[in-house]
Design a protein around this motif. Structure first.
Motif, PDB file in Angstrom:
ATOM      1  N   LEU A  98     -38.383   9.711  -1.121  1.00 27.73           N
ATOM      2  CA  LEU A  98     -37.015  10.262  -1.007  1.00 27.73           C
ATOM      3  C   LEU A  98     -35.984   9.203  -0.612  1.00 27.73           C
ATOM      4  O   LEU A  98     -34.786   9.410  -0.741  1.00 27.73           O
ATOM      5  N   PHE A  99     -36.477   8.054  -0.111  1.00 28.98           N
ATOM      6  CA  PHE A  99     -35.574   7.014   0.389  1.00 28.98           C
ATOM      7  C   PHE A  99     -35.136   6.093  -0.750  1.00 28.98           C
ATOM      8  O   PHE A  99     -35.482   4.927  -0.801  1.00 28.98           O
ATOM      9  N   SER A 100     -34.388   6.642  -1.699  1.00 31.23           N
ATOM     10  CA  SER A 100     -33.977   5.846  -2.861  1.00 31.23           C
ATOM     11  C   SER A 100     -32.732   5.021  -2.520  1.00 31.23           C
ATOM     12  O   SER A 100     -31.974   5.358  -1.607  1.00 31.23           O
ATOM     13  N   GLU A 101     -32.516   3.950  -3.261  1.00 26.28           N
ATOM     14  CA  GLU A 101     -31.344   3.104  -3.016  1.00 26.28           C
ATOM     15  C   GLU A 101     -30.228   3.477  -3.965  1.00 26.28           C
ATOM     16  O   GLU A 101     -30.363   3.349  -5.170  1.00 26.28           O
ATOM     17  N   ILE A 102     -29.158   3.980  -3.415  1.00 28.93           N
ATOM     18  CA  ILE A 102     -27.988   4.368  -4.214  1.00 28.93           C
ATOM     19  C   ILE A 102     -26.780   3.717  -3.549  1.00 28.93           C
ATOM     20  O   ILE A 102     -26.700   3.679  -2.314  1.00 28.93           O
ATOM     21  N   HIS A 103     -25.832   3.228  -4.340  1.00 32.61           N
ATOM     22  CA  HIS A 103     -24.613   2.668  -3.751  1.00 32.61           C
ATOM     23  C   HIS A 103     -23.775   3.824  -3.182  1.00 32.61           C
ATOM     24  O   HIS A 103     -23.542   4.811  -3.880  1.00 32.61           O
ATOM     25  N   VAL A 104     -23.353   3.709  -1.929  1.00 28.49           N
ATOM     26  CA  VAL A 104     -22.578   4.800  -1.310  1.00 28.49           C
ATOM     27  C   VAL A 104     -21.202   4.302  -0.898  1.00 28.49           C
ATOM     28  O   VAL A 104     -20.996   3.103  -0.707  1.00 28.49           O
ATOM     29  N   ASP A 105     -20.245   5.245  -0.751  1.00 26.04           N
ATOM     30  CA  ASP A 105     -18.918   4.835  -0.291  1.00 26.04           C
ATOM     31  C   ASP A 105     -18.595   5.358   1.109  1.00 26.04           C
ATOM     32  O   ASP A 105     -17.490   5.160   1.613  1.00 26.04           O
ATOM     33  N   ALA A 106     -19.543   6.037   1.760  1.00 25.80           N
ATOM     34  CA  ALA A 106     -19.361   6.442   3.163  1.00 25.80           C
ATOM     35  C   ALA A 106     -20.732   6.712   3.773  1.00 25.80           C
ATOM     36  O   ALA A 106     -21.707   6.958   3.045  1.00 25.80           O
ATOM     37  N   VAL A 107     -20.776   6.653   5.093  1.00 24.19           N
ATOM     38  CA  VAL A 107     -22.023   6.928   5.821  1.00 24.19           C
ATOM     39  C   VAL A 107     -21.704   7.990   6.873  1.00 24.19           C
ATOM     40  O   VAL A 107     -20.646   7.940   7.504  1.00 24.19           O
ATOM     41  N   LYS A 131     -17.707  -1.756   7.325  1.00 26.07           N
ATOM     42  CA  LYS A 131     -16.823  -2.012   6.169  1.00 26.07           C
ATOM     43  C   LYS A 131     -16.673  -0.763   5.314  1.00 26.07           C
ATOM     44  O   LYS A 131     -15.873  -0.739   4.386  1.00 26.07           O
ATOM     45  N   LYS A 132     -17.482   0.225   5.581  1.00 19.83           N
ATOM     46  CA  LYS A 132     -17.337   1.533   4.900  1.00 19.83           C
ATOM     47  C   LYS A 132     -17.045   2.576   5.985  1.00 19.83           C
ATOM     48  O   LYS A 132     -17.459   2.392   7.121  1.00 19.83           O
ATOM     49  N   PRO A 133     -16.371   3.667   5.620  1.00 21.88           N
ATOM     50  CA  PRO A 133     -16.171   4.737   6.617  1.00 21.88           C
ATOM     51  C   PRO A 133     -17.524   5.186   7.174  1.00 21.88           C
ATOM     52  O   PRO A 133     -18.450   5.448   6.406  1.00 21.88           O
ATOM     53  N   PHE A 134     -17.627   5.194   8.503  1.00 22.00           N
ATOM     54  CA  PHE A 134     -18.890   5.551   9.166  1.00 22.00           C
ATOM     55  C   PHE A 134     -18.562   6.681  10.149  1.00 22.00           C
ATOM     56  O   PHE A 134     -17.906   6.457  11.162  1.00 22.00           O
TER      57      PHE A 134
END
Ligand code: F3S
Length: 390
Positions: free
Chosen positions: A276-285, A310-313
């Protein structure tokens, strides 16, 4: 259908002698009890009311709340709402939404519901083993039943509000010992002490689909309370699991002898969780689903110290937990991450602006696509910090 037995005083309420709202509320409880076969109402020690975000209840829910006129008779709090009450402008909530959300809050306050908006009420006023409750939010219900050994069904918003105003709930389902036994055994392989909160969330994500609406007994794992919280929240999202037991870890599994002979046995391997821990580019955490414990805030602080995101967290926690950890929260926010009370990544409309969100929660992994219209990626808190700050 067998009628629900009422106590002296209830007949008066049903006759409208204590006002229309209490009459309506007791009618709701009696109707629920009749449908679900309750023979009586049972007093509750606390209530958690869902249907608090304007995003989920909308105009008609608000109108219904505003016509009610009574006060809660037991301690009652709210589920997360659509915005942090003190920082909604900073979070980017639209003024029109904020106005409607404030009207919802005002309506609940008038009804005597405490303005504590969280899915982790157990960090504020912990119930005791065996207490009867009327809680609404699925992860809170799971935690109360499973980790604390209190007793609650998953109440809908009106049923929970009725319990707050009357002080009782229909006695059926998980209020009765005979309905709390395991119905399926889940044997987990390869999940040792090093497994993170996110891994337990991912295990719950899988286990909820396997268990459906049955009560599982887990074997082969030794989670702490934060991991139990993650496991139960995810199972309640992908399945309808409101109670689970973990051999050697949860109270009823230690105190009650369960006969598991004849139960279906399901095996879950570590590799299924890791997939389930796939790598996808995200724009927020976003972390804090369910809302963070003090320990989880401290972990986030340790990992973020000296870094700039550097991304909204987003980090979500109950206001009370934030207040108790003020210095930790101030330290976290030096990184640019934001710790918000009252709301979460699923019920706030702000999260709909992102296309892909990284979470460390199996429940959020399940809900973010449908509720925020974003792709969801799960990772450990270490991976969340790494992705946000690189
Ligand atoms: Fe709580 Fe929101 Fe998750 S209500 S359990 S943080 S979806």
């Amino acid at each position: 259908m067998k009628p629900v037995d009422l106590e002296p005083g209830d007949e008066e309420i049903l006759a409208g002698e204590q006002g229309e709202t209490k009459q309506e509320m007791l009618e709701i409880l009696v109707a629920l009890g009749t449908v679900f076969g309750a023979d009586r109402l049972v007093p509750v020690t606390s209530v958690q009311v869902s249907g608090a975000s304007y995003k989920t209840i909308g105009k008609y829910g608000l109108e219904w709340l505003e016509h009610l006129d009574a006060r809660a008779v037991v301690p009652a709090i709210l589920n997360p709402i659509g915005m942090p009450r003190g920082r909604w402008q900073e979070m980017g909530v639209e003024p029109d939404f904020a106005k409607k959300q404030q009207a919802v809050i005002a309506a609940y306050e008038r009804l005597g519901i405490r303005l504590e908006c969280t899915c982790t009420p157990y960090y504020l006023h912990a119930p005791e083993y065996g207490d009867h409750l009327a809680w609404s939010e699925s992860s809170a219900v799971s935690y109360a039943n499973s980790v604390i050994g209190a007793r609650t069904n998953r109440e809908g918003g009106p049923g929970a509000l009725a319990a707050a105003l009357i002080g009782k709930t229909p006695c059926y389902g998980f209020h009765l010992s005979q309905n709390r036994k395991p119905q399926v055994v889940i044997e987990v392989h390869g999940v040792g002490r090093e497994a993170s909160v996110a891994h337990y969330g991912a295990l719950g994500y899988l286990a909820g689909k396997l268990a459906g609406n049955r009560t599982p007994l887990f074997c082969g794992i030794r989670p702490d309370r934060d991991r139990l919280k993650a496991l139960g929240a995810a199972m309640a999202a992908t399945g309808a699991v409101a109670l689970y037991h973990v051999k050697g870890a949860t109270p009823e599994a230690r105190l009650v002898h369960f006969d598991t002979s004849g139960l279906e046995k399901i095996e879950v391997e570590r590799q299924e969780i890791d997939r389930l821990f796939s790598e996808i580019h995200v724009d927020a955490v976003a972390v804090g689903c369910p809302h963070c414990s003090s320990g989880e805030l401290k972990t986030a602080d340790r990992l973020l110290r000296g870094k700039k995101v550097k991304k909204p967290f987003y980090i979500f926690a109950a206001q009370d937990v934030i207040s108790r950890n003020r210095r930790t929260v101030d330290s976290i926010e030096k990184s640019g991450a934001r710790v918000y009370a009252d709301t979460c990544m699923v019920v706030s409309p702000v999260m709909e602006r992102y296309t892909a969100i990284m979470v460390n929660s199996g429940k959020a992994l399940s809900y973010v696509p449908g509720m925020c219209g974003a792709v969801a990626r799960i990772g450990t808190i270490e991976e969340c910090v790494e992705v946000a700050s690189s």
